[in-house]
Structure formats: structure tokens, C-alpha cells
Motif scaffolding. Structure first.
Motif, PDB file in Angstrom:
ATOM      1  N   GLU A  37       0.708  -1.098   0.110  1.00  0.00           N
ATOM      2  CA  GLU A  37       0.118   0.088   0.140  1.00  0.00           C
ATOM      3  C   GLU A  37       0.820   1.377   0.023  1.00  0.00           C
ATOM      4  N   ALA A  38       0.770   2.042  -1.240  1.00  0.00           N
ATOM      5  CA  ALA A  38       1.465   3.381  -1.035  1.00  0.00           C
ATOM      6  C   ALA A  38       0.378   4.527  -0.864  1.00  0.00           C
ATOM      7  N   ASP A  39       0.355   4.909   0.425  1.00  0.00           N
ATOM      8  CA  ASP A  39      -0.474   5.870   0.939  1.00  0.00           C
ATOM      9  C   ASP A  39       0.090   7.209   1.023  1.00  0.00           C
ATOM     10  N   ASN A  40      -0.711   8.167   0.261  1.00  0.00           N
ATOM     11  CA  ASN A  40      -0.427   9.571   0.153  1.00  0.00           C
ATOM     12  C   ASN A  40      -1.438  10.271   0.822  1.00  0.00           C
ATOM     13  N   PRO A  41      -1.665  10.439   2.228  1.00  0.00           N
ATOM     14  CA  PRO A  41      -2.617  11.202   2.839  1.00  0.00           C
ATOM     15  C   PRO A  41      -2.169  12.545   2.882  1.00  0.00           C
ATOM     16  N   ARG A  42      -3.276  13.455   3.120  1.00  0.00           N
ATOM     17  CA  ARG A  42      -3.258  14.737   3.296  1.00  0.00           C
ATOM     18  C   ARG A  42      -2.484  15.058   4.661  1.00  0.00           C
ATOM     19  N   ASN A  43      -2.897  14.525   5.742  1.00  0.00           N
ATOM     20  CA  ASN A  43      -2.203  14.557   6.989  1.00  0.00           C
ATOM     21  C   ASN A  43      -0.857  13.505   7.008  1.00  0.00           C
TER      22      ASN A  43
END
Length: 103
Positions: A37-43
Motif C-alpha cells: 500500500e502506497a499511501d499519500n494522505p493529506r495528513n
């Protein structure tokens, strides 16, 4: 690889719940896939800095422009399948199976 914006992307949340947490997907994944999983969250505090850098590198390498995006790669990192956006969950299975069969 699953490219997501976990804290802001509504379609990503639907895909996560309806596909990745289904028994059907888990059965395929356990036998045939290595998941990432390559997560690019705002936070940005939701992901450690090293992991976020890896995500940015993968976004550039595989030209990810929208979320959610699934990228399938072979053992050398060469892309062998790509699906962007949210579609009906059942439509992912023929795609996933074709990527596995053609690998």
C-alpha cells in the motif's frame, strides 16, 4: 501496489472496504500476490517519513496521476498491469486474474 489517499479519497475508502477486505480477494492475494500500500494522505503524520518518500518515488516511477490506482509489477519491478479509478468490485477480479495468468 495500491496507491491511495487514505484520509481524503472517498473512492479509495470504498475500494479498501469492498475489495481488499473481501474473502474472495484475500484468497487470491494469499496465493498469488505480494501486496503493498502506497499511501499519500493529506495528513502526512499518518505515514512515517521514509515510507512517504518511498510512496513519492513509486508515484513518479509508475506515473500515478489519480487515486485509487492499482499497479501490478513483476519481480523486476516492471509494470504488468494498471487500473485506475473505482469500478464495480466484481470487475476487478477478471482484471486481476488476467494479470496473474499472463505473468
Amino acid at each position: 501496489m495500491y496507491f491511495t489517499g487514505s484520509d481524503w479519497c472517498g473512492p479509495c475508502k470504498v475500494l479498501d472496504k469492498k475489495l481488499f477486505h473481501s474473502e474472495k480477494f484475500k484468497n487470491i492475494a494469499d496465493k498469488e500476490l505480494i501486496l503493498y500500500e502506497a499511501d499519500n494522505p493529506r495528513n502526512k503524520d499518518l505515514v512515517e517519513a521514509k515510507r512517504l518518500k518511498e510512496t513519492y518515488d513509486l508515484i513518479r516511477k509508475y506515473h500515478v496521476k489519480s487515486y485509487p490506482t492499482l499497479v501490478f509489477v513483476n519481480h523486476r519491478g516492471r509494470m504488468i498491469g494498471y487500473k485506475k479509478g473505482l469500478i464495480l468490485t466484481e470487475y476487478y477480479y477478471p482484471f486481476i486474474n488476467s494479470v496473474i495468468e499472463n505473468y
